[in-house]
Motif scaffolding. Sequence first.
Motif, short mmCIF file in Angstrom:
data_model
loop_
_atom_site.label_atom_id
_atom_site.label_comp_id
_atom_site.label_asym_id
_atom_site.label_seq_id
_atom_site.Cartn_x
_atom_site.Cartn_y
_atom_site.Cartn_z
N THR A 77 -0.93 6.59 10.56
CA THR A 77 -1.90 5.51 10.34
C THR A 77 -1.19 4.17 10.32
OG1 THR A 77 -3.25 7.00 9.02
CG2 THR A 77 -3.70 4.65 8.79
N LEU A 80 -4.60 2.59 4.99
CA LEU A 80 -5.45 3.61 4.38
C LEU A 80 -6.57 2.94 3.60
CD1 LEU A 80 -2.72 6.01 2.94
CD2 LEU A 80 -4.00 6.27 5.07
N ASP A 81 -7.72 3.58 3.60
CA ASP A 81 -8.80 3.04 2.78
C ASP A 81 -8.68 3.58 1.36
OD1 ASP A 81 -9.58 5.64 3.16
OD2 ASP A 81 -11.54 5.18 4.02
N ALA A 82 -9.47 3.05 0.46
CA ALA A 82 -9.39 3.42 -0.95
C ALA A 82 -9.70 4.90 -1.16
CB ALA A 82 -10.35 2.56 -1.78
N ASN A 83 -10.61 5.44 -0.35
CA ASN A 83 -10.95 6.87 -0.47
C ASN A 83 -9.75 7.76 -0.13
OD1 ASN A 83 -13.58 6.35 -1.24
ND2 ASN A 83 -14.36 6.43 0.87
N GLN A 103 0.83 -1.20 0.00
CA GLN A 103 0.00 0.00 0.00
C GLN A 103 0.86 1.26 0.00
OE1 GLN A 103 -2.52 1.55 3.31
NE2 GLN A 103 -4.18 0.94 1.91
#
Length: 164
Positions: A72, A79-82, A51
């Motif tokens: 994070t 991390l999220d996709a957004n 990532q």
Amino acid sequence: KKVTQGRLSEVPDLTAAEALLQHLDQTAARKLRDVVEKRATTEDLTAVLAQIKQVFDVAFSPSVTFMKVVDTYLAGGLLDANAIEVIRLESKQQARAVERQKKAQKKKEKLEKKQKKAKKSSSSSGSSSDSSSSESSGKKKKKKAKKVKKKGKTKKSKKDKKGK
């Protein structure tokens, strides 16, 4: 150091992170090392590094972007996709801003060159017009002198003819 202090059981393998280190400044590289050390004991280190690589691929400035999101990873999350999409969009905006600045700088340099040329041509044209006017007046004087000489020769030759 952390191994000898007992905070880590073994030295983490940084070979997977070496390719990522090339994109980072010293401070960000230290943080990446911290992430690898912290996540080395968990099974998701490869997912974290994958990532991070993805973030670097979309980031305009990998070091700056990594420093924004490193907490994070240190906290054990991903991390999220957004969040990655937001990073990508911000990077596009930064790239456009840099491109606009470069264009503005080129335009400014071009304008300055034109102004310098105009200034040089106006100052040199003023002096060249003076010199061209002096040249033309010098040429006129030479022509007059030649005419006077020719007239003098023609008069003498006529007088010579009359005297003979």
